[in-house]
Scaffold this active site. Structure first.
Site, PDB file in Angstrom:
ATOM      1  CE  LYS A 145       3.679  -2.650  -1.885  1.00 52.54           C
ATOM      2  NZ  LYS A 145       4.618  -3.750  -2.126  1.00 52.54           N
ATOM      3  CG  ASP A 168       5.761  -0.035   0.708  1.00 55.95           C
ATOM      4  OD1 ASP A 168       6.596   0.461  -0.079  1.00 55.95           O
ATOM      5  OD2 ASP A 168       5.683  -1.253   0.942  1.00 55.95           O
TER       6      ASP A 168
HETATM    7  P1  ATP Z   1       5.110  -4.612   2.624  1.00 55.88           P
HETATM    8  O1  ATP Z   1       4.413  -5.003   1.362  1.00 55.88           O
HETATM    9  O2  ATP Z   1       4.909  -3.117   2.961  1.00 55.88           O
HETATM   10  O3  ATP Z   1       6.507  -5.053   2.726  1.00 55.88           O
HETATM   11  P2  ATP Z   1       3.591  -6.666   3.930  1.00 55.88           P
HETATM   12  O4  ATP Z   1       2.323  -6.495   3.164  1.00 55.88           O
HETATM   13  O5  ATP Z   1       4.458  -7.793   3.545  1.00 55.88           O
HETATM   14  O6  ATP Z   1       4.381  -5.295   3.856  1.00 55.88           O
HETATM   15  P3  ATP Z   1       2.062  -6.194   6.286  1.00 55.88           P
HETATM   16  O7  ATP Z   1       0.895  -7.109   6.141  1.00 55.88           O
HETATM   17  O8  ATP Z   1       1.871  -4.758   5.953  1.00 55.88           O
HETATM   18  O9  ATP Z   1       3.289  -6.803   5.451  1.00 55.88           O
HETATM   19  O10 ATP Z   1       2.561  -6.267   7.806  1.00 55.88           O
HETATM   20  C1  ATP Z   1       3.776  -6.721   8.280  1.00 55.88           C
HETATM   21  C2  ATP Z   1       3.689  -6.855   9.813  1.00 55.88           C
HETATM   22  O11 ATP Z   1       3.288  -5.609  10.400  1.00 55.88           O
HETATM   23  C3  ATP Z   1       2.644  -7.847  10.268  1.00 55.88           C
HETATM   24  O12 ATP Z   1       3.229  -9.123  10.442  1.00 55.88           O
HETATM   25  C4  ATP Z   1       2.135  -7.298  11.592  1.00 55.88           C
HETATM   26  O13 ATP Z   1       2.802  -7.868  12.688  1.00 55.88           O
HETATM   27  C5  ATP Z   1       2.501  -5.817  11.575  1.00 55.88           C
HETATM   28  N1  ATP Z   1       1.338  -4.902  11.500  1.00 55.88           N
HETATM   29  C6  ATP Z   1       1.152  -3.784  12.219  1.00 55.88           C
HETATM   30  N2  ATP Z   1       0.017  -3.160  11.877  1.00 55.88           N
HETATM   31  C7  ATP Z   1      -0.543  -3.878  10.894  1.00 55.88           C
HETATM   32  C8  ATP Z   1      -1.734  -3.716  10.122  1.00 55.88           C
HETATM   33  N3  ATP Z   1      -2.572  -2.692  10.330  1.00 55.88           N
HETATM   34  N4  ATP Z   1      -1.990  -4.623   9.178  1.00 55.88           N
HETATM   35  C9  ATP Z   1      -1.120  -5.665   8.970  1.00 55.88           C
HETATM   36  N5  ATP Z   1       0.005  -5.867   9.688  1.00 55.88           N
HETATM   37  C10 ATP Z   1       0.304  -4.985  10.641  1.00 55.88           C
END
Ligand code: ATP
Length: 316
Positions: free
Chosen positions: A14, A141
């Site tokens: 998203k 989210d």
């Molecule tokens: P958001 O936009 O919801 O704030 P984000 O996109 O910045 O999140 P993500 O990539 O979803 O961050 O992941 C944050 C942390 O979650 C990662 O650093 C990782 O350690 C952990 N994690 C656990 N499961 C997953 C997964 N399936 N994919 C990515 N990260 C994961």
């Protein structure tokens, strides 16, 4: 030879077209006004029945993603199994394309994909309301990641209202060579508010409101008006933590993007462009400038995860 049944699910990322951040509530969450758009940058999750729960992660974005029970997709499988009184014997493979710690809800996408995929694998036939309730337990989210399309999210982002979209929008997503931790960015925003003597709790700051201008532009399919209305309260915070993001933003708009915006809490930067042709030019200029690690062309809105059944022959 035996037949092995798997379910594959495409789980979209998203982008927040608006991210208004209010004060911190007593439960630690912030009041948000969030306009979400699901985009065609997707992870692919494959679920296969197995003796026990196992997670593997591959693909270009696999670095930093845990391949154990702490993976949010594994937590989604366990939660669904527990609710239905089942053994969570599933092999989960994540083909990772959504940037990690990129502010594009990659983990939430995987959790939503795992819920939809296990529902199909176990032939549970759960309705969207039941899956939505589980999604909300997994993270703020995850409900939107399950729903897809475009929506306004209030509360901590989980209370959703579907928004109409008048036209497909085209995007380039420039990944940084680093991630930004969501809690760290919120903490920095609070530190800035406190040190400026401004209110920082939900009691001291009125709840952020949905941008009417943005909702109207989205419904009308007016990409120019949409570009003017994009807004993320966390962008000045993230660019103060990582000033190199400012160069990325400037490079994309100089290359002809209509607007650039930090995705969620960063570190990916999204560029709204007029069409697919312009997307390629902007992506090429971003890459050759060295101000990003990779550039992905995508469009939105796209629907939430849909299961696809795969039958293979061979060993499970
Ligand atoms: P958001 O936009 O919801 O704030 P984000 O996109 O910045 O999140 P993500 O990539 O979803 O961050 O992941 C944050 C942390 O979650 C990662 O650093 C990782 O350690 C952990 N994690 C656990 N499961 C997953 C997964 N399936 N994919 C990515 N990260 C994961």
């Amino acid at each position: 030879m035996s037949h092995v049944r798997s379910i594959a699910v495409r789980a979209p990322a998203k982008v927040n077209l608006q991210l208004g951040v209010g004060g911190r509530r007593d439960d630690g969450y912030h009041e948000l006004a969030s306009i979400f758009l699901a985009v065609s940058l997707c992870d692919r999750i494959t679920l296969t029945a197995a003796d026990e729960l196992r997670v593997t992660v591959g693909g270009p974005g696999a670095v930093g993603v845990p391949a154990d029970g702490s993976n949010i997709a594994a937590r989604a499988v366990e939660l669904l199994a527990k609710k239905c009184g089942l053994h969570p014997g599933v092999r989960v493979h994540i083909d990772k394309h959504i940037p990690v710690q990129g502010g594009m809800a990659g983990g939430s996408a995987d959790a939503a994909g795992a819920l939809v995929g296990c529902d199909a694998l176990w032939k549970l036939g759960l309705g969207r309301p039941e899956l939505m309730a589980l999604a909300a337990e997994l993270g703020s989210d995850v409900p939107f990641s399950l729903q897809g399309g475009a929506a306004f999210g209030s509360g901590r982002g989980e209370r959703l209202t579907v928004l109409p979209v008048g036209a497909t929008t085209h995007w380039v997503f420039a990944t940084a060579g680093f991630g930004l931790s969501t809690p760290a960015v919120f903490a920095e925003q609070e530190r800035r508010r406190r040190s400026a003597g401004r209110p920082w709790t939900a009691r001291g700051i009125p709840s952020p409101r949905m941008s009417r201008k943005l909702v109207d532009a989205l419904a009308a399919g007016d990409t120019g008006a949409l570009a003017d209305a994009l807004h993320n309260d966390l962008e000045p915070v993230a660019t103060s933590m990582r000033p190199d993001l400012t160069a990325t933003l400037r490079t994309g708009t100089d290359a002809g993007a209509l607007a650039g915006i930090l995705c969620g809490s960063g570190a990916t930067v999204g560029f709204l462009v007029s069409d697919g042709h312009r997307a390629r030019t902007v992506a090429e200029e971003l890459l050759s400038s060295g101000t990003c690690a990779s550039a992905h062309i995508a469009c939105g809105p796209v629907p939430g995860p849909e299961p696809e059944e795969i039958i293979t022959t061979g060993e499970n």
